[in-house]
Design an enzyme around this catalytic site. Structure first.
Site: not given
Ligand code: NVA
Ligand code: CP
Length: 305
Positions: A219, A287, A132, A129, A102, A259
């Protein structure tokens, strides 16, 4: 399939194979049937951003599959001190059987795959992502039974979630409508590809997007890494909220997906979250199952299948 870097690398058939295996793994877990398909394997999990779901579901997933997972925070590894991703890829490939990463830049994930010799899984970048959206598709199929012709409306930022949802949902035969403020559109190349399917609309009108939708998705207004833009984004997204008024124009039985984490009172109201809590927390649970399917497909020894 050697890696999971982005959904546009996958065919519809590969996506459906992952989802079918995810359903099987969910059944095995619920019925306490041992499924140690990755016995003795180790997954490294590189995190340059925070996480609750991704970290826990990958770690539990490896445990369920008979393997183990290693948390590698950028802050405590040499990556955080500038060791090149090209070197990190080659070193970690000598210890591990797979890597979940990540981070911010999609290029970093692609470079890890290029220089490493083990499967790489994208656990979120600024661009996409994919894990997800595999869980989202699994959940949509559980509730709607089919993908063909179903409409997903994404309300909000044209961010990593929007990009992956457009690709994933269109690949499996759904229709997709995205409503975002001007200047916050999804990736231009993805929009161009989506337009060619004839099943995609991009609008600035949330009611147009949500009309007759079978799934409404939203989101956060400011993603990880965009904290400094939070105030400006609050102003730009003020009318891009999933609330009862918006849900009133959707198709009967419309489900809501998020998400998570969610900001109640911003992109979604507390009322809508609570009314659709089963769907949203099934999505979070999935997930685990979807990622286990990805790991089995990528990391299981092919000669001992
Ligand atoms: N768009 C959000 C998704 C988190 C799972 C982010 O990148 O923070
Ligand atoms: N939806 C998601 O990826 O959650 P986290 O940021 O908690 O991993």
């Amino acid at each position: 399939m050697k890696h999971l870097l982005k959904l546009s690398d996958l065919s519809e058939k590969e996506i459906l194979t992952i989802l079918n295996l995810a359903d099987q793994l969910k059944y095995e877990k619920k019925n306490r049937i041992e499924h140690h398909y990755l016995k003795g394997k180790t997954l490294g999990m590189i995190f340059a951003k925070s996480s609750t779901r991704t970290r826990v579901s990958f770690e539990v997933g490896m445990y369920d599959l008979g393997g183990s997972a290693l948390f590698l925070s950028n802050a405590n590894t040499q990556l955080g001190r500038g060791e090149p991703i090209e070197d990190t890829a080659r070193v970690l490939s000598r210890y591990l059987d797979g890597i979940m990463i990540r981070t911010f830049d999609q290029e970093e994930v692609e470079t890890l795959a290029k220089y490493g010799s083990i499967p790489i899984i994208n656990g979120l970048t600024d661009y996409c992502h994919p894990c997800q959206v595999l869980a989202d598709l699994m959940t949509i199929r559980e509730y709607k039974k089919t993908f063909k012709g179903k409409k997903l409306a994404f309300i909000g930022d044209g961010n990593n979630m929007a990009n992956s949802l457009i690709v994933g949902c269109l690949k499996v035969g759904m229709r997709v409508a995205v409503a975002c403020p001007a200047g916050y559109e999804p990736d231009a190349a993805i929009v161009a590809w989506a337009n060619e399917t004839g099943r995609f609309t991009l609008t600035h009108d949330i009611f147009e997007a949500a009309k007759d939708a079978d799934v409404v998705y939203t989101d956060v207004w400011a993603s990880m890494g965009e904290e400094s833009e939070a105030d400006e984004r609050k102003r730009a997204f003020a009318s891009f909220q999933v609330n009862d008024q918006l849900m009133a124009v959707t198709a009967p039985g419309c489900m809501v997906q998020h998400c998570l984490p969610a900001h109640r009172g911003e992109e979604i109201t507390a009322e809508v979250i609570e009314a659709h809590a089963n769907e949203i927390f099934d999505e979070a649970e999935n997930r685990l199952h979807a990622q286990k399917a990805v790991m089995v497909m990528l990391m299981q020894d092919k000669d001992t299948d």
